[in-house]
Design a protein around this motif. Structure first.
Motif, PDB file in Angstrom:
ATOM      1  N   GLU A  86       0.829  -1.205   0.000  1.00 50.14           N
ATOM      2  CA  GLU A  86       0.000   0.000   0.000  1.00 50.14           C
ATOM      3  C   GLU A  86       0.870   1.265   0.000  1.00 50.14           C
ATOM      4  O   GLU A  86       0.605   2.210  -0.732  1.00 50.14           O
ATOM      5  CB  GLU A  86      -0.914  -0.013   1.226  1.00 50.14           C
ATOM      6  CG  GLU A  86      -1.961   1.066   1.187  1.00 50.14           C
ATOM      7  CD  GLU A  86      -2.927   0.980   2.355  1.00 50.14           C
ATOM      8  OE1 GLU A  86      -3.225   2.044   2.918  1.00 50.14           O
ATOM      9  OE2 GLU A  86      -3.360  -0.131   2.703  1.00 50.14           O
ATOM     10  N   LYS A 139       1.222   4.521  13.002  1.00 47.01           N
ATOM     11  CA  LYS A 139       0.362   3.661  12.189  1.00 47.01           C
ATOM     12  C   LYS A 139      -0.783   3.203  13.077  1.00 47.01           C
ATOM     13  O   LYS A 139      -0.577   3.044  14.260  1.00 47.01           O
ATOM     14  CB  LYS A 139       1.123   2.433  11.674  1.00 47.01           C
ATOM     15  CG  LYS A 139       2.204   2.741  10.685  1.00 47.01           C
ATOM     16  CD  LYS A 139       2.766   1.510   9.996  1.00 47.01           C
ATOM     17  CE  LYS A 139       3.185   0.402  10.916  1.00 47.01           C
ATOM     18  NZ  LYS A 139       3.948  -0.667  10.261  1.00 47.01           N
ATOM     19  N   THR A 147      -2.101   4.831   9.459  1.00 45.80           N
ATOM     20  CA  THR A 147      -2.128   6.200   8.952  1.00 45.80           C
ATOM     21  C   THR A 147      -2.896   6.224   7.641  1.00 45.80           C
ATOM     22  O   THR A 147      -3.367   5.186   7.179  1.00 45.80           O
ATOM     23  CB  THR A 147      -0.694   6.738   8.796  1.00 45.80           C
ATOM     24  OG1 THR A 147      -0.767   8.124   8.497  1.00 45.80           O
ATOM     25  CG2 THR A 147       0.094   6.021   7.725  1.00 45.80           C
ATOM     26  N   ASP A 148      -3.012   7.384   7.050  1.00 44.91           N
ATOM     27  CA  ASP A 148      -3.713   7.470   5.773  1.00 44.91           C
ATOM     28  C   ASP A 148      -2.794   8.055   4.709  1.00 44.91           C
ATOM     29  O   ASP A 148      -1.700   8.525   4.993  1.00 44.91           O
ATOM     30  CB  ASP A 148      -5.016   8.268   5.903  1.00 44.91           C
ATOM     31  CG  ASP A 148      -4.788   9.696   6.387  1.00 44.91           C
ATOM     32  OD1 ASP A 148      -3.745  10.300   6.054  1.00 44.91           O
ATOM     33  OD2 ASP A 148      -5.670  10.219   7.090  1.00 44.91           O
ATOM     34  N   GLU A 149      -3.293   8.019   3.482  1.00 40.84           N
ATOM     35  CA  GLU A 149      -2.506   8.464   2.334  1.00 40.84           C
ATOM     36  C   GLU A 149      -2.053   9.915   2.485  1.00 40.84           C
ATOM     37  O   GLU A 149      -0.910  10.256   2.182  1.00 40.84           O
ATOM     38  CB  GLU A 149      -3.360   8.287   1.077  1.00 40.84           C
ATOM     39  CG  GLU A 149      -2.616   8.452  -0.208  1.00 40.84           C
ATOM     40  CD  GLU A 149      -3.472   8.063  -1.410  1.00 40.84           C
ATOM     41  OE1 GLU A 149      -3.313   8.723  -2.455  1.00 40.84           O
ATOM     42  OE2 GLU A 149      -4.282   7.125  -1.303  1.00 40.84           O
ATOM     43  N   ARG A 150      -2.940  10.767   2.954  1.00 42.56           N
ATOM     44  CA  ARG A 150      -2.622  12.198   3.109  1.00 42.56           C
ATOM     45  C   ARG A 150      -1.505  12.408   4.125  1.00 42.56           C
ATOM     46  O   ARG A 150      -0.607  13.220   3.911  1.00 42.56           O
ATOM     47  CB  ARG A 150      -3.886  12.962   3.521  1.00 42.56           C
ATOM     48  CG  ARG A 150      -3.664  14.438   3.716  1.00 42.56           C
ATOM     49  CD  ARG A 150      -3.663  15.187   2.388  1.00 42.56           C
ATOM     50  NE  ARG A 150      -3.424  16.600   2.637  1.00 42.56           N
ATOM     51  CZ  ARG A 150      -2.545  17.313   1.977  1.00 42.56           C
ATOM     52  NH1 ARG A 150      -1.831  16.780   1.011  1.00 42.56           N
ATOM     53  NH2 ARG A 150      -2.371  18.589   2.258  1.00 42.56           N
ATOM     54  N   GLN A 180       0.388  14.906  12.049  1.00 43.68           N
ATOM     55  CA  GLN A 180       0.529  13.490  12.369  1.00 43.68           C
ATOM     56  C   GLN A 180       1.987  13.081  12.608  1.00 43.68           C
ATOM     57  O   GLN A 180       2.249  11.990  13.082  1.00 43.68           O
ATOM     58  CB  GLN A 180      -0.024  12.617  11.231  1.00 43.68           C
ATOM     59  CG  GLN A 180      -1.465  12.888  10.879  1.00 43.68           C
ATOM     60  CD  GLN A 180      -1.613  13.971   9.805  1.00 43.68           C
ATOM     61  OE1 GLN A 180      -0.730  14.802   9.598  1.00 43.68           O
ATOM     62  NE2 GLN A 180      -2.752  13.962   9.127  1.00 43.68           N
TER      63      GLN A 180
END
Length: 135
Positions: free
Chosen positions: A17, A101, A103-106, A130
């Motif tokens: 990912e 973690k 976490t997100d893509e942004r 973050q």
């Protein structure tokens, strides 16, 4: 800004990912490593600008020492990505900080952008929320 990035992560789905996110952003993922030895071999064979390093790898909690080595001895910019940010609460010499973690893509995008700007000496106003910076 295109960078050569190494992913050091023992969970294959997380590594895959991350690779997709980074490649979508235009970066070159030079390799993924599930353990410290594999990561060292990749760094010996290819130029790496940034390493995203998990703390717990398939060979144990070796990510902290690996991050210190890559950052201090080899000159790679290092960001830790871990579900255990308390393990590096006091910072690790030669590394920038830690992204928790999951976490997100942004968050990955803004943390990578911040780290690369610092690497090239570009002015950076502030770190993404973050990303916990080390002293």
């Amino acid at each position: 800004m295109t960078a050569r990035i190494l992913i050091v992560e023992d969970e294959a789905l997380v590594a895959m990912e991350l690779r997709f996110v980074l490649e979508d952003l235009g970066h070159q993922v030079v390799g993924t490593a599930a353990d410290a030895r594999t990561a060292r071999n990749i760094v010996r064979e290819t130029e790496v600008d940034l390493a995203l390093v998990d703390i717990h790898l398939s060979d144990g909690p070796t990510g902290i020492e690996l991050g210190r080595e890559l950052g201090q001895e080899i000159g790679v910019t290092v960001l830790f990505m871990t579900a255990n940010p308390g393990m590096v609460r006091n910072g690790v010499a030669g590394t920038i900080g830690v992204l928790s973690k999951p976490t997100d893509e942004r968050a990955v995008q803004t943390a990578v952008d911040y780290a690369l700007r610092r690497r090239t000496g570009e002015p950076v106003q502030y770190a993404p929320p973050q990303l916990q910076l080390f002293g």
